[in-house]
Every structure is written in C-alpha cells, then in structure tokens.
Design a protein around this motif. Sequence first.
Motif, short mmCIF file in Angstrom:
data_model
loop_
_atom_site.label_atom_id
_atom_site.label_comp_id
_atom_site.label_asym_id
_atom_site.label_seq_id
_atom_site.Cartn_x
_atom_site.Cartn_y
_atom_site.Cartn_z
N VAL A 427 0.84 -1.19 0.00
CA VAL A 427 0.00 0.00 0.00
C VAL A 427 0.88 1.24 0.00
O VAL A 427 1.91 1.29 0.69
N ARG A 428 0.43 2.26 -0.75
CA ARG A 428 1.17 3.52 -0.80
C ARG A 428 0.18 4.68 -0.74
O ARG A 428 -0.92 4.61 -1.30
N GLY A 429 0.57 5.75 -0.05
CA GLY A 429 -0.27 6.93 0.05
C GLY A 429 -0.02 7.68 1.35
O GLY A 429 0.70 7.19 2.23
N PRO A 430 -0.64 8.86 1.52
CA PRO A 430 -0.42 9.66 2.73
C PRO A 430 -0.94 9.02 4.01
O PRO A 430 -0.67 9.52 5.10
N LEU A 431 -1.69 7.92 3.91
CA LEU A 431 -2.18 7.21 5.08
C LEU A 431 -1.14 6.31 5.71
O LEU A 431 -1.32 5.85 6.84
N ALA A 444 12.48 0.49 8.09
CA ALA A 444 13.20 0.35 6.82
C ALA A 444 12.83 -0.93 6.09
O ALA A 444 12.81 -0.99 4.86
N GLU A 445 12.50 -1.96 6.86
CA GLU A 445 12.15 -3.25 6.26
C GLU A 445 10.71 -3.25 5.74
O GLU A 445 10.43 -3.84 4.69
N GLN A 446 9.80 -2.60 6.47
CA GLN A 446 8.37 -2.67 6.14
C GLN A 446 7.92 -1.59 5.16
O GLN A 446 6.95 -1.77 4.45
N ILE A 447 8.59 -0.42 5.18
CA ILE A 447 8.18 0.69 4.31
C ILE A 447 9.37 1.07 3.44
O ILE A 447 10.35 1.64 3.92
N VAL A 448 9.28 0.76 2.16
CA VAL A 448 10.39 0.99 1.23
C VAL A 448 9.87 1.78 0.03
O VAL A 448 8.89 1.38 -0.61
N ASP A 449 10.50 2.92 -0.23
CA ASP A 449 10.07 3.79 -1.35
C ASP A 449 8.59 4.14 -1.24
O ASP A 449 7.90 4.26 -2.26
N GLY A 450 8.12 4.29 -0.01
CA GLY A 450 6.73 4.66 0.20
C GLY A 450 5.75 3.50 0.23
O GLY A 450 4.59 3.68 0.59
N TRP A 451 6.20 2.30 -0.13
CA TRP A 451 5.33 1.12 -0.15
C TRP A 451 5.35 0.43 1.22
O TRP A 451 6.41 0.05 1.71
#
Length: 614
Positions: A427-431, A444-451
Amino acid sequence: MTVNSTTIVKEFTNPLKEPIDDDINLFDFLDRRARRDPDGSMVEHKDATAGGNGWASFSAAEFRDLVVELGRGLIGLGVEKGDSVSIVSHTRWEWAALDMAIMAVGALTVPVYETNSDAQVKWIFNDSQVTVAFAEDDGQRDKIESVHADVPTLRNVFVIEAGGLDALKAYGRDVSEERFWDRKREAHGDDLATIVYTSGSTGTPKGVELTHRNLAFLCLSAMQYMPRACAWPDRRLLLFLPLSHVFARFMEMLSFCGTLTLGLSSNMKTIVKDFESFGPTLLLAVPRVFEKVYNAASQRAGSGLAGKMFLRAADVARAWSRTEQSGERPGWRQRLAHGFYERVVYRKIRTIFGPNADFAITGGAPMDANLSHFFNGIGMPLLEGYGMTETCGPVCVSLPENNRIGTIGMPMSGITAGIADDGELCVRGPLVCHGYHNHPEVTAEQIVDGWLHTGDLGDISADGFISITGRKKDLIITAGGKNVSPGLLEAAVMTSPVVNQCLVIGDRKPFVAALVTIDQADANAWLESQGAQPEADLAALAANPIIHAEVERAVNAANDGVSRAESIRKFEILPDEFTQDNGMLTASLKTRRKQIVEHYRELIDTVIYVPKKK
C-alpha cells in the motif's frame, strides 16, 4: 519498479475526486463541525440517570468547548508538545474527549487496552515515555500504580470514574484560551498525533507512529469515497469497538470530520437494545458478530416447521444475492419467493440492527461468502473492508452500490494498492504511518520507497477490486508441498452455531487439520433448539456426539470450497478456550497461532498426527 528486491507486478490507484488539505491539527475537524453545526448532536452516550436505557447528548459546540477545557488543563499540568499521554479505558465519551484534547495541544495519545497486563502496561509506558495516564477506574489505576515506580517518566495518574476530568480542568483555570489556540496552531500535519501499539499476534507489540496528516488524509479520503456513510445528513454510528484499536479511533475522527452522530458504548450485553434505542445508520463489527446474529435467528426458528422455513428463507436469500452479483435479473419464481420471505423472515432479522440501519461494514478477519450472501440477500449488505494499524484504519472497502462479495473492495480515494511478485499486498499513500517507534530497522524493512508491506497475500482485478487470499506468516505448507491459506477455511467452520474459534494447522505435516473450540452458551442454546439436553461445561460439550456431528458438518461444508489437498482431514474439539488471559488471543481477538500450536503440541503430535508405527 522494485521494493526490497521485490517487483510490484500489479498496481491500482483510485484517484482523488478533489484535492485534500491534510496539513491540519486533527482538532480542526471538531472545531469546524462546531462552527458548521454548533447545536447538532455530536456525541451521545448511555445516561445512567435514565436507568441506562436513555442517551445523553453533547452538541458539537459543547463537545468542542469541553475539549478546549481539557486541553487547557493539560497545558496547566505541564504537558508539552511531543509528550506521551496514555488512556487505559473501555470505550466511553471521556476517552474521545481526552483523545482530542491531547492531540489538540500537540501531545501524543498512547492507547492501552484495558485488558493489557501490568507487564504490558509497563513496557508500553516505558517505550513511549508516558508522562500522564488516565485510568478508567480503580482497577486500572491499581494496575498502573503497580508499575509506576518502574516508569521514570510517569508523573500523574488520573481516574476517570473518580472525577479525573474535573481535576484536569482545575489545572487549566489559569491557562487562557488563547494559550490553547497557540498550542493548537503549533501542531499540524507532519507532527505525531498518536502511537498505537499493535496487539502482537506474532511477538512483542510495536508502536506505530501516526501523524495528524496520516489520519486527516484518511478521514477526508473516506468523505470522498463513501459519502453515504459519513457525509449525508443525519448519519448515526454506534461505536462499541475498543477505542484503543486504530479502526475505532479512525471512526471517532471521521465522525467529527463528517456528519455522523457518534454513539459510544462498550457493553456488548446490551448491544441489541442499544441498536434499537440509538438507531445507527452504519454498523461496524467483526464477522463474529454477524455469525452470532445468523445463528441466533436460526436457533429461534428451531428444528420444526419454523426451522425448515428459516432454512428455506436463507437459501432463497443467498440465491437472490448470487443472482444480483452476477448482474442477472431474478426470475418471477425467485421474486415471488423473496417477496414472501421478506414479509415473514427478512424484515424481522433486520430489526435486530435498529430502525435506521442502512448497511454494515466488517473486517478484521475473513468473512464467509455464504454469510455475506445471506445478509446481502435479506437487504442488509455486509461490506467487507481491510486495513492495518500502519494505515490508520481502512485501506479499502466495498461500496453499497458496488459490493463485489469475495473481495474487500477498491482502494479508497487517493490510495494506491500493489501486488508484489510473491503475491504480497503493498500500500502507498499519505495514510501510511510515519514508522515504528524506536524501531528504525523495522521501519526500513516494512516501508520501502513509500510502499508498506502488509504481510497479506492477495490480488487486484483490472478494475481495482482487491482480494485477500491469506497471510504470508500464516501460510501452511504441507509435507506434500501444498500451500494452504487457513483464513477462509477457519471463517467457514466458524459459521457453525456451536463453534467459537477454529485454528487450521498442518505446516510440514502430511495433511491439514483443525483445532476447534466451542461457545458454551451458543452450543447449549443450539442443543436445546434441536431437542437435546444442554451440557454443564466445555469438556462435556467437546465430548457430546451431537456437537461432534455439527462440527463435522461445518468442516465438510468448509471443505467443499477447496481442493482435497487443502481440505481439513481431521479435527479435534478442545475442552477449553482461546482467551486473552491464557495468551492465545490478542487484545483485538485475533488468534496467536504460534502460542496455540505450542500449547497443544502434545495433542497435535500424538493424537492428530499419530506417528506411524515402525
């Protein structure tokens, strides 16, 4: 495009209908509501002076002014921007008022489930450096005080039921309203609003950092995506989910943002009466609630002529829904049967949800498709949704006018969903959350390049409908190499009127099996509806041959939806339960798979999977 060396192979974005200004303080939602409709009912709660049956109301202006008073009290108490303030309580109006006041002055709300142990409270308080705590009652206060000496940052503990809010207001008598508004203006979009601790089904709870922007964006997205739920006039929501859970918190804020009147209750024993007296337009509940409604209706009908009529009515409702979902028009025989059962069965079931119920949203666990078709067929659509603590609440949900059963709907406005090449939903977005508190390596492991990597397996159709097929960590791989997602099998078995919980097992085993627990009250009611005698305890129910036959029926029905390699070949009915107290359920009532398997290891290894004799 790659994420952690994983390619995103499918992607769908639901565009915004209009731009969103999410650089706000969440208190702005309440303030705008009070300016827009000052005298309209904003928050309602059970009125003890009316014998617990009536509802007392705060207008929007009254509730806003109360929050300002409490915010001034926090300032007077010395709470600074960025300080953590905890609430340990059931859902109640004081919870919502304190929450808004804490965030308004730039502090962070740290929710704690009232069921958390002393050790968990100590861990969360120290991890987030809580300075002030609000306990619901003496019991929660005693829990906090038992660890107070081990929490060096904790200065003050207030008890809600012992005048805690009045005491807080007293601290604010010498704090001007202008000082409150200055503090409100100092906190906005990119500042942290809350740290929400995951319930820890797979290990130690981690604090998810959510900003004002994260939550504000999702509320405004929901207003665009589903105005029927929260932006039409005279919308009403009865919230009985724990406000410690992110979804309930999101709905609290969405109520202030939109047109919802927020009713607050935490007494599940009175929930049906509360539906009738409060009259919600929108219902929110986990699938288990709707399973219980269906089972209760079936049991009331009994096993005689009325019972046969109910079963026939249920079949007609499901067939009606499937015809509707296929895009076909029901034939005259189907219309005639459906019209008859609407008058004698369906209308009565819908009255359980109160006089104004429009539709229901469910999530948190897989929903059995047969149950969805039943409720859809009786005119009470169950809209399945999906979200995480890390996304502030819902990522996607079906719409009343576009409900594709078997999916969790489309991403809400302004949100992008993707499928990685290993099938994981991203999932990607301001949420998407700011990160994990004190865990940069996990962030760093769970959120990469906004995903955000959700850990769930799924798929996205060409027109954006998302399906969840299982959870990566729960995926069972049998000794024969067959991949099995247990969630849908478990949900199907749990539609039985006697089953409480079901855990499908079989990782690295020759076949798939299940551990089943029984709901004592429901099972005894079902036995009596079948003309059989109730049992004294769970052990007797587990040994009852009639109960065994009913569980076997439910297992066989669940197996009809999967291949033989994925089917449950053997099950054991346990003489006890999965509970929070024994560590087998999380605070949000999800099963702790690892703990359950370890607890029943001997049973699993020596009874279910009997070793072959040499």
